[in-house]
Design an enzyme around this catalytic site. Structure first.
Site, mmCIF file in Angstrom:
data_model
loop_
_atom_site.group_PDB
_atom_site.id
_atom_site.type_symbol
_atom_site.label_atom_id
_atom_site.label_comp_id
_atom_site.label_asym_id
_atom_site.label_seq_id
_atom_site.Cartn_x
_atom_site.Cartn_y
_atom_site.Cartn_z
ATOM 1 N N GLY A 62 0.820 -1.197 0.000
ATOM 2 C CA GLY A 62 0.000 0.000 0.000
ATOM 3 C C GLY A 62 0.854 1.246 0.000
ATOM 4 O O GLY A 62 0.538 2.246 -0.648
ATOM 5 N N MET A 70 5.248 2.577 1.454
ATOM 6 C CA MET A 70 6.510 2.193 2.070
ATOM 7 C C MET A 70 7.188 3.415 2.650
ATOM 8 O O MET A 70 7.317 4.442 1.989
ATOM 9 C CB MET A 70 7.421 1.513 1.030
ATOM 10 C CG MET A 70 8.791 1.151 1.563
ATOM 11 S SD MET A 70 8.692 0.002 2.957
ATOM 12 C CE MET A 70 10.222 0.407 3.800
ATOM 13 N N GLU A 71 7.648 3.277 3.921
ATOM 14 C CA GLU A 71 8.106 4.403 4.712
ATOM 15 C C GLU A 71 9.553 4.805 4.468
ATOM 16 O O GLU A 71 10.264 5.205 5.392
ATOM 17 C CB GLU A 71 7.927 4.072 6.200
ATOM 18 C CG GLU A 71 8.812 2.938 6.735
ATOM 19 C CD GLU A 71 8.176 1.571 6.679
ATOM 20 O OE1 GLU A 71 8.649 0.673 7.387
ATOM 21 O OE2 GLU A 71 7.210 1.402 5.916
ATOM 22 N N ASN A 72 10.038 4.760 3.226
ATOM 23 C CA ASN A 72 11.417 5.172 2.946
ATOM 24 C C ASN A 72 11.678 6.545 3.561
ATOM 25 O O ASN A 72 10.899 7.482 3.360
ATOM 26 C CB ASN A 72 11.654 5.237 1.437
ATOM 27 C CG ASN A 72 11.207 3.978 0.733
ATOM 28 O OD1 ASN A 72 11.656 2.891 1.026
ATOM 29 N ND2 ASN A 72 10.280 4.140 -0.203
ATOM 30 N N HIS A 74 0.197 6.620 8.841
ATOM 31 C CA HIS A 74 0.930 5.377 9.148
ATOM 32 C C HIS A 74 2.383 5.488 8.693
ATOM 33 O O HIS A 74 3.312 5.187 9.447
ATOM 34 C CB HIS A 74 0.241 4.203 8.448
ATOM 35 C CG HIS A 74 0.896 2.881 8.682
ATOM 36 N ND1 HIS A 74 0.347 1.911 9.481
ATOM 37 C CD2 HIS A 74 2.059 2.346 8.216
ATOM 38 C CE1 HIS A 74 1.142 0.854 9.509
ATOM 39 N NE2 HIS A 74 2.185 1.100 8.733
ATOM 40 N N GLU A 75 2.587 5.936 7.455
ATOM 41 C CA GLU A 75 3.952 5.993 6.927
ATOM 42 C C GLU A 75 4.780 7.079 7.609
ATOM 43 O O GLU A 75 5.964 6.875 7.886
ATOM 44 C CB GLU A 75 3.915 6.226 5.404
ATOM 45 C CG GLU A 75 3.127 5.193 4.624
ATOM 46 C CD GLU A 75 3.518 3.760 4.964
ATOM 47 O OE1 GLU A 75 4.701 3.500 5.199
ATOM 48 O OE2 GLU A 75 2.622 2.893 4.984
ATOM 49 N N HIS A 114 6.279 6.144 10.896
ATOM 50 C CA HIS A 114 7.506 5.350 10.780
ATOM 51 C C HIS A 114 8.766 6.211 10.707
ATOM 52 O O HIS A 114 9.874 5.711 10.944
ATOM 53 C CB HIS A 114 7.454 4.486 9.529
ATOM 54 C CG HIS A 114 6.684 3.216 9.682
ATOM 55 N ND1 HIS A 114 6.904 2.333 10.716
ATOM 56 C CD2 HIS A 114 5.717 2.655 8.904
ATOM 57 C CE1 HIS A 114 6.099 1.296 10.573
ATOM 58 N NE2 HIS A 114 5.366 1.467 9.492
ATOM 59 N N GLU A 165 5.126 -2.306 12.859
ATOM 60 C CA GLU A 165 3.882 -2.111 12.119
ATOM 61 C C GLU A 165 2.657 -1.963 13.013
ATOM 62 O O GLU A 165 1.756 -1.184 12.717
ATOM 63 C CB GLU A 165 3.682 -3.265 11.135
ATOM 64 C CG GLU A 165 4.787 -3.388 10.095
ATOM 65 C CD GLU A 165 4.905 -2.149 9.218
ATOM 66 O OE1 GLU A 165 3.990 -1.303 9.229
ATOM 67 O OE2 GLU A 165 5.929 -2.028 8.527
#
Length: 777
Positions: free
Chosen positions: A296, A298-300, A332-333, A336, A355
């Site tokens: 969905g 990604m927390e780069n 959410h991301e 992180h 998570e």
């Protein structure tokens, strides 16, 4: 197999098979599934050049790369073990960065496939306390497999465009450059990207300089980025495209589809800076919407990647649900950026710390950005009730696993499931009862929730005052083979109310641990107020009847959803008092639809239209999908096509999932599952999956997150002995090849099917009799 002497290029050489066997046997005892830890990287220098046009000879999209990693040697060794997967090396050398210190030459190199190690055997040993650099030149495929450094394609104004993008999480950085690819092994990354003119290059850090260069007569751009913070390899992000900020397709940005994300990102970042009491540590926070992306989002760190449907929002065509999805996933991301990126889990057996926590605080961040939505109420519907369904199986697993049991990429991917994301225990551990000071018992309380799978059902008998707990299982007579040191007993905070008045908290410590004076008479009792505890609640029949017959407005909103969900699932598990529980629908709502369809109703209307129509209606919907420019609208149309009652159309649609030109790889699982959820398509889908399993297993990737969802979705309705046998035959047929990250999903599908069979056998006559009594038919 490549070997190189320092300063002198060596031709690629291949060891004879018997020599390889010798080397493998000799060194096997020194290889482990985890890196040994005697080489510690400090920084990487990486230059990557993705080709956005296919090679005229091979017709493959490729990238070339140059990398150097500086590491310190902690123990003397003649082996360098570093992760690598699907890279072809054209040059390699080992150097010492201090002049005058000798460096052992490289004797030979080879790949250890199971662990994905590039093994470099040296002529002598590295010296403890010294620092070295490993230089490599390599080529990789810029494939469309959605992993590592990969290719995403889309059409804009009839022109096919290519994006080079990345997904390193959890073990795909090694597919892009040789690296020490474990989350605890952090380093600084210095990155340079070579890319075509007219495109932009993005990474975690700010762009420092973009210069025009010429390579083999071709004019290119070279963008250099500032050094990253010290971080894990899985957080690295690399993108080449012609997008604009918020980064997305130009047309989508011009239409304002990025405005909502831009408006809520600032408030969410402000909230988390205050919540964590730590300032955002980077100089930028980019977010980009990609046409092809398995996850969905990604927390780069500094460059968060999203599926288009999760970042872009069109106020004209997107629904309220789309808007809520966008704000919660952004939250959410961004959560992180601190919890996961700044502070990182040591190993993948503790994924829930990363998570699960981000899932919980995402509602807090979204609530701050949209305070009028009461978005925190959705935790119960979107997370707690969802994870209950999986955690009620004996094939569930604890939140945390033994560290040495999670090693290989497929095992790592299995950890990213509903349990890790949604099993959020929010009980207030500082509460005290009359006898026990609870803060000092946090370990004793939490270990029972973290180190054993499943959850309890608390049973309250208001006629006797007895309160008890049991391990809730979908099939109560199931044989639980996984032993627990806590004997499947939990320390449970039981918040309750009587006739709308909140009472003191109980702490239930044992299976039959309380006897509470709650003789109610005409009053009702409700436990687990606002579902702050992770458990179901059962009552005596009299209390159930009083709860369901009482005015709903007196019962807290979240508990209304809890009562319905608990009642249905307790009935499914054959709990006392609830067998054939009768829930009456007292009102029917007739919704009038107009030709200009409201965004909130489009999913239902599109599905109904396709279900009632024929081939012409299906083809029209397909054409609308091809022309859709808003990702959320396209998603509604895509799922609606699975609603047809025409089996030939459904068979055609399933075949489309094997062609990425028709259905993107990221969407294939969603389409297959949607057809399986259609009664007319259930058997078709299972036949399709079994027929094409080998192709799908290879094409979609053993480690993809969606792969387990494919098994779960296709088998969700299985409820007959014949279907159980088909699933057993399927498992037997493919057991040698294995199921990769879907292995646990196969076990859960078998258990869920067995539970469904037992429920039908036990209740079908009672249910049939009830329906006949209500309908007279």
């Amino acid at each position: 197999l490549f070997g190189e002497k320092k300063g002198k290029k060596k031709e690629v050489a291949t060891l004879p098979s018997h020599s390889m066997s010798f080397y493998f046997i000799f060194y096997a005892s020194r290889f482990r599934d985890r890196l040994p830890g005697y080489l510690v990287p400090e920084f990487y220098n990486i230059t990557l050049w993705p080709r956005l046009k296919p090679n005229p000879n091979s017709n493959l999209y490729i990238f070339t790369g140059w990398s150097a990693v500086q590491f310190e040697c902690l123990e003397a060794t003649d082996l360098i073990l570093i992760h690598s997967n699907k890279l072809n090396y054209t040059e390699m050398k080992d150097e010492h960065f201090v002049k005058g210190v000798s460096v052992p030459n490289i004797k030979s190199t080879w790949l250890q496939l199971q662990t994905q190690y590039l093994v470099i055997q040296l002529m002598g040993k590295l010296t403890p306390g010294q620092k070295y650099q490993l230089h490599a030149q390599f080529t990789g495929e810029l494939a469309d497999d959605l992993a590592g450094f990969y290719r995403s394609e889309y059409k804009e104004d009839g022109v096919t465009k290519i994006v080079a993008t990345s997904q390193m999480h959890p073990t795909n950085a090694r597919k892009t450059f040789p690296c020490f690819d474990e989350p605890a092994i952090k380093a600084v990354f210095h990155l340079t990207l070579i890319h075509p003119t007219g495109t932009i290059a993005l990474s975690n850090g700010m762009e420092m300089e973009t210069a025009t260069i010429t390579v083999d007569g071709e004019t290119l751009l070279q963008t250099t980025f500032e050094a990253t913070e010290k971080m894990s390899t899985y957080l690295l992000a690399i993108i080449v495209s012609d997008y604009i900020r918020i980064w997305a397709r130009k047309k989508a940005i011009k239409e304002g589809q990025g405005n909502y994300a831009l408006n809520v990102t600032g408030p969410i970042l402000d909230f988390f800076q205050a919540y964590y009491n730590i300032s955002y540590p980077l100089r930028k926070s980019d977010q980009i919407a990609l046409p092809d992306f398995y996850f969905g989002a990604m927390e780069n760190w500094g460059l968060v990647t999203y599926r288009e449907t999760n970042l872009l929002y069109d106020p004209e065509t997107s629904s309220n649900s789309n808007k809520e999805t966008t704000v919660t996933i952004i939250a959410h991301e961004l959560a992180h950026m601190w919890f996961g990126n700044l502070v990182t889990l040591r190993w993948w057996n503790e994924v829930w710390l990363n998570e699960g926590f981000a899932s919980y605080v995402s509602y807090l961040g979204a609530d701050y950005a949209e305070p009028d939505w009461n978005v925190k109420d959705l935790i119960v519907l979107d997370d707690v009730q969802k994870v209950f369904a999986v955690d009620a199986l004996v094939s569930s697993h604890p939140l945390t696993s033994k560290e040495d049991s999670i090693n290989l990429p497929g095992q790592i991917m299995e950890q990213f499931d509903t349990i890790s994301y949604s099993k959020v225990h929010t009980a207030n551990l500082t509460m005290q009862d009359n006898n026990v000071s609870l803060p000092r018992q946090v370990d004793a309380i939490m270990n029972r929730w973290v180190r054993q799978m499943g959850f309890p059902v608390v049973t309250i008998d208001t006629s006797t005052g007895i309160v008890s707990q049991n391990h809730f299982l979908l099939v109560p007579e199931s044989n639980v083979t996984v032993e627990s040191p806590y004997k499947y007993e939990w320390m449970i905070p039981v918040r309750w109310m009587k006739d709308g008045a909140t009472k003191d908290i109980w702490w239930l410590l044992e299976k039959k641990g309380l006897n509470v004076d709650m003789r109610t008479g005409p009053s009702w009792v409700l436990a687990n107020i606002n579902v702050t505890g992770y458990y179901r609640v059962n009552y005596d029949l009299g209390n159930w009847e009083r709860l369901f017959s009482h005015r709903a407005s007196v019962i807290p909103l979240i508990n209304r959803a809890q009562l319905v969900d608990d009642a249905f699932n307790l009935a499914s598990a054959n709990y006392k008092y609830l067998l054939c529980l009768q829930i009456h629908i007292r009102e029917q709502v007739l919704v009038h639809f107009t030709f200009i369809i409201h965004p909130n109703l489009r999913s239902a209307v599109y599905c109904s239209a396709v279900a009632a129509g024929g081939e012409a209606e299906w083809n029209f919907t397909w054409s609308q999908l091809q022309d859709a420019t808003v990702a959320s609208e396209a998603n509604k149309l895509m799922l609606a096509l699975a609603c047809s009652n025409n089996t030939q159309l459904l068979e055609r649609y399933l075949e489309f999932t094997l062609d990425p030109a028709k259905i993107r790889k990221q969407d294939a699982t969603a389409v297959i599952t949607a057809v399986a959820n259609n009664r007319a398509g259930q058997n078709l889908t299972w036949q399709f999956v079994t027929k094409n399993w080998e192709h799908m297993f290879t094409e979609y990737g053993v480690g993809s997150f969606s792969f387990a969802s494919l098994i779960s979705g296709v088998t969700a309705r299985f409820s007959t002995p014949q279907e159980l046998q088909q699933l057993l035959d399927f498992e037997e047929e493919h057991k040698d090849a294995g199921f990769g990250s879907a292995a646990l999903a196969v076990d859960q599908a078998l258990e869920r099917t067995q539970a469904n069979i037992k429920w039908v056998q036990r209740n079908k006559q009672d249910v049939l009799q009830w329906f006949r009594s209500q309908t007279g038919n």
